[in-house]
Every structure is written in C-alpha cells, then in structure tokens.
Design an enzyme around this catalytic site. Structure first.
Site, mmCIF file in Angstrom:
data_model
loop_
_atom_site.group_PDB
_atom_site.id
_atom_site.type_symbol
_atom_site.label_atom_id
_atom_site.label_comp_id
_atom_site.label_asym_id
_atom_site.label_seq_id
_atom_site.Cartn_x
_atom_site.Cartn_y
_atom_site.Cartn_z
ATOM 1 N N GLU A 51 -11.856 -1.375 1.689
ATOM 2 C CA GLU A 51 -10.520 -1.003 2.136
ATOM 3 C C GLU A 51 -10.059 0.328 1.570
ATOM 4 O OE1 GLU A 51 -8.079 -4.148 3.454
ATOM 5 O OE2 GLU A 51 -8.387 -5.179 1.546
ATOM 6 N N ASP A 98 0.820 -1.216 0.000
ATOM 7 C CA ASP A 98 0.000 0.000 0.000
ATOM 8 C C ASP A 98 0.860 1.274 0.000
ATOM 9 O OD1 ASP A 98 -1.748 -2.050 0.561
ATOM 10 O OD2 ASP A 98 -2.819 -0.970 2.136
HETATM 11 C C1 FRU Z 1 -4.906 -3.257 1.847
HETATM 12 C C2 FRU Z 1 -4.671 -3.513 3.309
HETATM 13 C C3 FRU Z 1 -4.978 -2.287 4.110
HETATM 14 C C4 FRU Z 1 -4.114 -2.449 5.332
HETATM 15 C C5 FRU Z 1 -2.902 -3.187 4.789
HETATM 16 C C6 FRU Z 1 -2.355 -4.244 5.683
HETATM 17 O O1 FRU Z 1 -3.968 -3.861 1.016
HETATM 18 O O2 FRU Z 1 -5.435 -4.597 3.747
HETATM 19 O O3 FRU Z 1 -6.342 -2.153 4.394
HETATM 20 O O4 FRU Z 1 -3.824 -1.207 5.889
HETATM 21 O O5 FRU Z 1 -3.302 -3.784 3.575
HETATM 22 O O6 FRU Z 1 -1.196 -4.812 5.141
#
Ligand code: FRU
Length: 433
Positions: free
Chosen positions: A277, A62
C-alpha cells in the site's frame, strides 16, 4: 504469466521523447518474509493515550504533505499544507472507507494543524482514496493525484488527477482556491495490473490505487508509483497465488501530466502479500528507498507479518530491490498494541527519515492472545468502536537509514510532525536536466 512484460526488459517510448528503462520486477519472497522479527530497532513505541486530536468533527487517516516538484515539502509564505482522508465522526470507523473525503490542514510549525476544508469541489469517484500532491511554483498550481473509488461492495479504483487549484495564504489562514479539472490517469489493464473482475475468485481485497508522484531523480521524468496486483489467476483465499500485491509504475506522456502510460510493476509480492500500500520513495545517497505498508491479514497462507511499514532499496527505478533489514520490516506496531498505527509515510529529514502515520485501533490485543480482536470490533456497540479508534495523526518517528539497515531512533514528543521545506529529496543524486 505472473511477471508478464516486466520480464522482457522493455524500454517504452513516451510522447515527451524520454524513455524509462523498464526491467524485471524485483520479488519480495516468502524467504524474506519468513525472517520478519520484531526487534527493538524495528518496533514503534506504544502510543501515549493522551496524544491530541486534530479534528473534533472528522476521523483522519492516510495523510500526505504538499510537496514541490523535486519532492521537497512545500512551504508557502511560511505555511505547510497536508491532505488527509477524512470522514465524519458520526460514522463507525469501519464505515469511513466508503465515505472518504480529502480535506486539507495547514500549519506554520509542522505539528499544530488547522482544518481548511475539502480539497475538491467535484472530484471523480463516489469517494476518494489516497494520493499525493505536488505544487508547481512557476505555474502556481497544485497537481493532486488521488484514487477515484466506486461505492462498496465493489471498490473499483482508478488513478485520478485534479489540477487547477492554488493556495491563498494570509497571516492566519490558508485557502485552497481555483477551479479544478479532473482526469482519469489510468485504469487496470488486465495484463500488467489485475482488474477488479480478474480478482473476483481470490475472495480478498483488491487494489489499483494510491498514486505517488515523483520526478525521476536523474532524468526528471514525471512518474507515479501506485498499489496494484499482478494477474496470477488465484482461485480462492487459500490459494497462495491469490496474494499478488505489486508496486505499479506509470509515466506521464505529456507536460500537462494528463496522459499517462502504465509501465510494468517494479516490485511484486506474489505468494507473499496481497497489498503493497501507498508506495513512496525517499532518495538518499544515490539509493532508491521504496516504502510500502501492509497488514497482518493480507499475508499469504503460512506467513506472518505485523501491520507495518516495509521497505526495499535499489540503485534505480527497476533495480534489484533488496528488502531492508533482510525481511523488509522497517516499523512494526508493538506486540502490546498490534493495530495502534497505520499508513506510515517516510519523508527525508537531513540524513534520516521522519515517518508520519495515523492512530488506528488502540487497546486491541493480538488476535491469538487478546480479549478483543480486530475482527470483533465491528460487532461492538457504535460508541465502543469509536472509543477504540484513534482517527488522528500519530506521533511521528525518526528512522535512521544506513544502506540496507534501518532503526527507529526517536519518537517525536511534539507529535505528528511533518518536516518543513528546504530539505531536498535528492541527497547525493545528480540531476540530469
Ligand atoms: C491505507 C489505505 C489506502 C487507501 C485507503 C482507503 O490505509 O488502504 O491504500 O487509499 O487506506 O481508506
């Protein structure tokens, strides 16, 4: 109840005198999700195997750009900065979530990124998950919103803010400097937002994370949207009520942005999907485009949708959100590589949006047809798991927005590009202050 205070149309006063008009959460319904269809305009091209890797040492997933208060991408003395979740490449990809560390990368051209270092010295949480970063030019400081997460298997999540850092730019490099203070902005309250304890019977994943800062385009109020769940009392993974993803909203109640108040969610996916998300906005032509990501495995029983970027549009914060393209689907991974990318982030670029993402698992086929399914990856030898995982920024995609319709119009051949500053995030939206 499933909707709670959201249905009361409350108007909640704040310490700064401003009051956000809240309203009922819009619904992403089973009917919408049932119409998901991977057409050409809504599908990403297969990622070329040769796309380059940004870091030799760290997996990257991310990612979010440093933005000014008004949402436009910051460009400081010619430099752009992005923040990414990272973890050592010594770990197998599945182990990275529990060791996620936010690092920054800088670039002069928006696609060649140099690693700067860690974003925080002493952040809250065992590890940190996604967020957003805002640079206030007058104060010369970064407000860094992130998720303070507790260790596996609990994964308790709280919304956090680190402030006090600024940037020192030179001809060749960018340094993050200054002492940072960290505060918890919000925790799940058990009424509007499900707590970890309340989620236990559901037996699937749980969310209270990913704060995305934005200034209300008309009133200037300081807000975040985040990924939450609505308490629905789901009893097991077969119970459709266990799938209760929402887009949460919180408003700052002081100018320092250290005190926040939870507002009702503005979008819910009850009986549809467990995870909405990294919610984020693009404001265009007076419209509020709300984007979220979701996974195939978090759709409720009886529904199917791909790992994809989904989107909704309304004319205000608590407006009547309509799923884009009828179903909500905006960019699906292609059927030939259904897990190749994830964590798409839409950013305004002229009249279009540019969407950044990371390379997830390549070479995996659909569970129903494939030789190796996503579930089987963890059982492979470490080196094979690592070979299947990208762990770097993917080629960015250009998407055209046209009212409630969208279309992927290009894959950028210079890869992983973040648009530069100067394109304000509020086309056609008047400012109220
Ligand atoms: C999306 C996610 C986010 C979280 C992160 C955890 O890819 O699930 O929601 O912050 O990855 O690795």
């Amino acid at each position: 109840g499933a909707i709670g205070a959201a249905s009361l149309g409350l108007s909640i006063g704040t310490g700064t005198g401003a009051a956000v008009e809240t309203g009922e959460a819009s619904a992403w319904t089973r009917e919408h999700a049932n119409s998901i269809e991977l057409t050409d305009g809504l599908t990403a091209p297969v990622i070329d195997e040769n796309s380059d890797v940004i870091s030799d040492d760290y997996w990257i997933w991310d990612t979010w750009p440093l933005r000014y208060r008004d949402g436009s991408i910051a460009k400081i003395n010619g430099w752009q900065v992005v923040f990414s979740l990272t973890a050592s490449k010594e770990l197998v990809p599945g182990a990275r979530h529990n060791e996620a560390t936010i690092r920054y990368f800088y670039s002069r051209n928006g696609h060649d990124w140099t690693e700067g270092g860690t974003a925080f010295e002493n952040p809250l949480g065992h590890h940190q998950w996604a967020g957003s970063a805002m640079y206030d030019q007058e104060e010369d400081q970064i407000y860094h919103f992130y998720t303070a997460t507790s260790p596996e298997p609990e994964f308790r999540q709280r919304l956090a803010l680190g402030k006090g850092a600024s940037l020192e730019t030179g001809p060749r490099s960018v340094n993050l400097v200054g002492d940072q203070e960290h505060v918890i902005m919000a925790e799940a309250d058990g009424e509007l937002y499900q707590t970890l304890e309340q989620s236990r019977d559901e037996g699937i994943v749980y969310a209270f994370r990913d704060p995305w800062y934005f200034e209300h385009p008309e009133t200037g109020e300081d807000l975040v949207v985040f990924e939450g769940n609505t308490p629905t009392g789901g009893e097991n993974p077969d119970d459709p009520q266990s799938y209760n993803g929402n887009v949460g909203v919180a408003q700052a109640t002081n100018d320092e942005l250290t005190d926040w108040e939870l507002l009702p969610p503005n979008l819910e996916a009850i009986e549809v999907n467990q995870q909405l998300e990294r919610p984020h906005y693009v404001f265009q032509d007076g419209k509020w485009y709300l984007f979220v990501l979701s996974h195939e495995f978090t759709f409720a029983p009886g529904l199917w949708g791909p790992d994809a970027l989904y989107g909704f549009v309304a004319d205000s914060l608590y407006g009547d959100y309509e799923p884009l393209n009828g179903s909500g689907l905006v960019i699906a991974n292609p059927e030939a590589a259904p897990f190749q990318g994830y964590s798409w982030l839409a950013m305004p670029q002229g009249n279009d949006v540019l969407v950044e993402s990371f390379e997830n698992f390549r070479g995996l086929d659909d569970t129903s047809r494939g030789e190796i399914s996503l579930d089987e990856v963890g059982a492979l030898p470490d080196e094979e798991q690592k070979e299947l995982f990208g762990g770097t920024l993917a080629p960015s995609l250009k998407v055209q927005l046209d009212g409630t319709e969208t279309r992927v119009i290009a894959e950028l051949n210079d890869g992983h590009f973040i648009p530069s500053g100067g394109s304000p995030n509020r086309n056609g939206n008047g400012r109220g202050r």
